[in-house]
Motif scaffolding. Sequence first.
Motif, PDB file in Angstrom:
ATOM      1  N   LEU A  11       8.622   5.206   6.639  1.00  0.00           N
ATOM      2  CA  LEU A  11       7.311   5.675   6.178  1.00  0.00           C
ATOM      3  C   LEU A  11       6.415   6.026   7.360  1.00  0.00           C
ATOM      4  O   LEU A  11       5.651   7.009   7.307  1.00  0.00           O
ATOM      5  CB  LEU A  11       6.643   4.610   5.306  1.00  0.00           C
ATOM      6  CG  LEU A  11       7.273   4.366   3.933  1.00  0.00           C
ATOM      7  CD1 LEU A  11       6.608   3.178   3.242  1.00  0.00           C
ATOM      8  CD2 LEU A  11       7.153   5.614   3.057  1.00  0.00           C
ATOM      9  N   LYS A  12       6.501   5.226   8.425  1.00  0.00           N
ATOM     10  CA  LYS A  12       5.689   5.515   9.615  1.00  0.00           C
ATOM     11  C   LYS A  12       6.111   6.847  10.251  1.00  0.00           C
ATOM     12  O   LYS A  12       5.279   7.567  10.801  1.00  0.00           O
ATOM     13  CB  LYS A  12       5.832   4.382  10.639  1.00  0.00           C
ATOM     14  CG  LYS A  12       5.272   3.042  10.211  1.00  0.00           C
ATOM     15  CD  LYS A  12       3.757   3.066  10.087  1.00  0.00           C
ATOM     16  CE  LYS A  12       3.073   3.168  11.416  1.00  0.00           C
ATOM     17  NZ  LYS A  12       1.594   3.129  11.295  1.00  0.00           N
ATOM     18  N   ILE A  13       7.405   7.145  10.177  1.00  0.00           N
ATOM     19  CA  ILE A  13       7.902   8.396  10.757  1.00  0.00           C
ATOM     20  C   ILE A  13       7.559   9.591   9.870  1.00  0.00           C
ATOM     21  O   ILE A  13       7.116  10.652  10.360  1.00  0.00           O
ATOM     22  CB  ILE A  13       9.428   8.306  10.980  1.00  0.00           C
ATOM     23  CG1 ILE A  13       9.755   7.229  12.029  1.00  0.00           C
ATOM     24  CG2 ILE A  13       9.991   9.657  11.414  1.00  0.00           C
ATOM     25  CD1 ILE A  13      11.231   6.966  12.196  1.00  0.00           C
ATOM     26  N   THR A  53       0.823  -1.216   0.000  1.00  0.00           N
ATOM     27  CA  THR A  53       0.000   0.000   0.000  1.00  0.00           C
ATOM     28  C   THR A  53       0.856   1.264   0.000  1.00  0.00           C
ATOM     29  O   THR A  53       0.380   2.336   0.351  1.00  0.00           O
ATOM     30  CB  THR A  53      -0.914   0.020   1.246  1.00  0.00           C
ATOM     31  OG1 THR A  53      -0.096  -0.016   2.432  1.00  0.00           O
ATOM     32  CG2 THR A  53      -1.860  -1.170   1.252  1.00  0.00           C
ATOM     33  N   ILE A  54       2.130   1.130  -0.413  1.00  0.00           N
ATOM     34  CA  ILE A  54       3.051   2.267  -0.324  1.00  0.00           C
ATOM     35  C   ILE A  54       2.599   3.442  -1.180  1.00  0.00           C
ATOM     36  O   ILE A  54       2.768   4.610  -0.793  1.00  0.00           O
ATOM     37  CB  ILE A  54       4.486   1.831  -0.722  1.00  0.00           C
ATOM     38  CG1 ILE A  54       5.472   2.968  -0.454  1.00  0.00           C
ATOM     39  CG2 ILE A  54       4.546   1.349  -2.167  1.00  0.00           C
ATOM     40  CD1 ILE A  54       6.926   2.557  -0.633  1.00  0.00           C
ATOM     41  N   SER A  55       2.000   3.159  -2.338  1.00  0.00           N
ATOM     42  CA  SER A  55       1.531   4.259  -3.191  1.00  0.00           C
ATOM     43  C   SER A  55       0.430   5.049  -2.497  1.00  0.00           C
ATOM     44  O   SER A  55       0.395   6.292  -2.555  1.00  0.00           O
ATOM     45  CB  SER A  55       1.030   3.717  -4.529  1.00  0.00           C
ATOM     46  OG  SER A  55      -0.022   2.793  -4.338  1.00  0.00           O
ATOM     47  N   THR A  56      -0.449   4.331  -1.803  1.00  0.00           N
ATOM     48  CA  THR A  56      -1.522   4.996  -1.065  1.00  0.00           C
ATOM     49  C   THR A  56      -0.962   5.789   0.113  1.00  0.00           C
ATOM     50  O   THR A  56      -1.421   6.899   0.401  1.00  0.00           O
ATOM     51  CB  THR A  56      -2.541   3.959  -0.556  1.00  0.00           C
ATOM     52  OG1 THR A  56      -3.047   3.207  -1.662  1.00  0.00           O
ATOM     53  CG2 THR A  56      -3.695   4.633   0.168  1.00  0.00           C
ATOM     54  N   SER A 109      -1.539   4.611   7.931  1.00  0.00           N
ATOM     55  CA  SER A 109      -2.443   3.792   8.751  1.00  0.00           C
ATOM     56  C   SER A 109      -2.480   2.336   8.282  1.00  0.00           C
ATOM     57  O   SER A 109      -2.702   1.425   9.087  1.00  0.00           O
ATOM     58  CB  SER A 109      -3.862   4.376   8.712  1.00  0.00           C
ATOM     59  OG  SER A 109      -3.885   5.681   9.263  1.00  0.00           O
ATOM     60  N   SER A 110      -2.272   2.106   6.990  1.00  0.00           N
ATOM     61  CA  SER A 110      -2.341   0.741   6.457  1.00  0.00           C
ATOM     62  C   SER A 110      -1.115  -0.090   6.821  1.00  0.00           C
ATOM     63  O   SER A 110      -1.123  -1.318   6.658  1.00  0.00           O
ATOM     64  CB  SER A 110      -2.501   0.782   4.934  1.00  0.00           C
ATOM     65  OG  SER A 110      -1.401   1.450   4.335  1.00  0.00           O
ATOM     66  N   ILE A 111      -0.044   0.561   7.309  1.00  0.00           N
ATOM     67  CA  ILE A 111       1.151  -0.163   7.760  1.00  0.00           C
ATOM     68  C   ILE A 111       1.061  -0.326   9.268  1.00  0.00           C
ATOM     69  O   ILE A 111       1.092   0.650  10.012  1.00  0.00           O
ATOM     70  CB  ILE A 111       2.438   0.601   7.377  1.00  0.00           C
ATOM     71  CG1 ILE A 111       2.541   0.748   5.859  1.00  0.00           C
ATOM     72  CG2 ILE A 111       3.665  -0.131   7.913  1.00  0.00           C
ATOM     73  CD1 ILE A 111       3.754   1.532   5.400  1.00  0.00           C
ATOM     74  N   LEU A 112       0.934  -1.545   9.715  1.00  0.00           N
ATOM     75  CA  LEU A 112       0.739  -1.826  11.138  1.00  0.00           C
ATOM     76  C   LEU A 112       2.031  -1.570  11.901  1.00  0.00           C
ATOM     77  O   LEU A 112       3.058  -2.229  11.664  1.00  0.00           O
ATOM     78  CB  LEU A 112       0.279  -3.269  11.311  1.00  0.00           C
ATOM     79  CG  LEU A 112      -0.389  -3.650  12.631  1.00  0.00           C
ATOM     80  CD1 LEU A 112      -1.634  -2.800  12.860  1.00  0.00           C
ATOM     81  CD2 LEU A 112      -0.755  -5.132  12.623  1.00  0.00           C
ATOM     82  N   GLY A 113       1.995  -0.597  12.806  1.00  0.00           N
ATOM     83  CA  GLY A 113       3.193  -0.205  13.536  1.00  0.00           C
ATOM     84  C   GLY A 113       3.786  -1.305  14.389  1.00  0.00           C
ATOM     85  O   GLY A 113       5.011  -1.494  14.412  1.00  0.00           O
ATOM     86  N   SER A 114       2.943  -2.063  15.085  1.00  0.00           N
ATOM     87  CA  SER A 114       3.439  -3.143  15.952  1.00  0.00           C
ATOM     88  C   SER A 114       4.125  -4.227  15.129  1.00  0.00           C
ATOM     89  O   SER A 114       5.146  -4.797  15.552  1.00  0.00           O
ATOM     90  CB  SER A 114       2.289  -3.736  16.760  1.00  0.00           C
ATOM     91  OG  SER A 114       1.253  -4.208  15.899  1.00  0.00           O
ATOM     92  N   LEU A 115       3.587  -4.499  13.943  1.00  0.00           N
ATOM     93  CA  LEU A 115       4.183  -5.511  13.072  1.00  0.00           C
ATOM     94  C   LEU A 115       5.538  -5.033  12.543  1.00  0.00           C
ATOM     95  O   LEU A 115       6.494  -5.811  12.460  1.00  0.00           O
ATOM     96  CB  LEU A 115       3.248  -5.828  11.914  1.00  0.00           C
ATOM     97  CG  LEU A 115       3.674  -6.950  10.956  1.00  0.00           C
ATOM     98  CD1 LEU A 115       3.781  -8.273  11.700  1.00  0.00           C
ATOM     99  CD2 LEU A 115       2.705  -7.071   9.792  1.00  0.00           C
TER     100      LEU A 115
END
Length: 301
Positions: free
Chosen positions: A290-292, A233-236, A244-250
């Motif tokens: 990406l999360k940062i 989902t990197i493009s999104t 939000s689509s990248i689960l931080g805990s994972l």
Amino acid sequence: CTAHAFHPHACPTATSITDRYGCNANANTNTNTHIHTRPKSKLFPSKRTDASTSTSFESFESLHKLRGGALSLSLSPTALAIAESIAPKMGVVTSTALYFAPLTAVLAAIKSGDLGDLNPLPLAIMSVVSISWLAYGLTSRNPYVTLSNIFGCIAAVGYVVGVLPLLGAKAASTEGKKTLRTTQSVVIGGAGIVLSLWTYLGLSNLPLAQISEFLGFFASGLFIIFSASPLSTISTVIATRDSSSILGSLTAAQCINTSLWSVYGLAVKDKFVWGPNFIGLGLGLVQLVLKILFPAKTKAV
């Protein structure tokens, strides 16, 4: 000297079977002398070459050789002991944490009846990856790899069972239908490939070391795909500036887990451990960046 007839070509310069083995026609010759003069290396080779009659030590030795690569750690005895014993023990814990990282998000989605931003693709791939690594751990007789994937198999299958009804509810839309079909295809296709590979290897006469190598390559490839799946989902993420689509805990569990297994893999020179985990660490760091850069946006209630 009938025992010598098993090797009539032991002495090619002799003119008869008895001459070739130092056996004269004298009936008074002691049989024990014949036994000592026959070529023991011919009758009793020091090392067996037939894979079906190899000893367990030889099998372990060949398995150890195929694991190794040119890359290894040059550590002090104390540091090497830590890398070989403590790192994999911690790796069992972090691997379990990696597999259970999506649990909270999956339970929340099930409770609300809405998948929301949860990406089901990593969950589908996880179910195939965990089973593949379990098979490699068993064939390579590595207790750490085996233990770190048992609970993951159970958790991953539970995730798929839990999210499929939610995907079915969203199948009315084009995007929802596409996501449902992709998830189903990954699970069914992955299971088909795994079972086909196991069937082929199980019915073949390949030595254990070669079977382990096949499973190692297969599990390594799947793990790399699994590590990269959150980036589907990197493009999104970039377009919406929302991760939000990248689960931080994972992502956090992936970075810690792959770091430990990379150290252990280098210590024991197992390319199927350090290789995919190095790549998985790199992919995890990309997700972390990406999360940062694009923090998850809080949904309005």
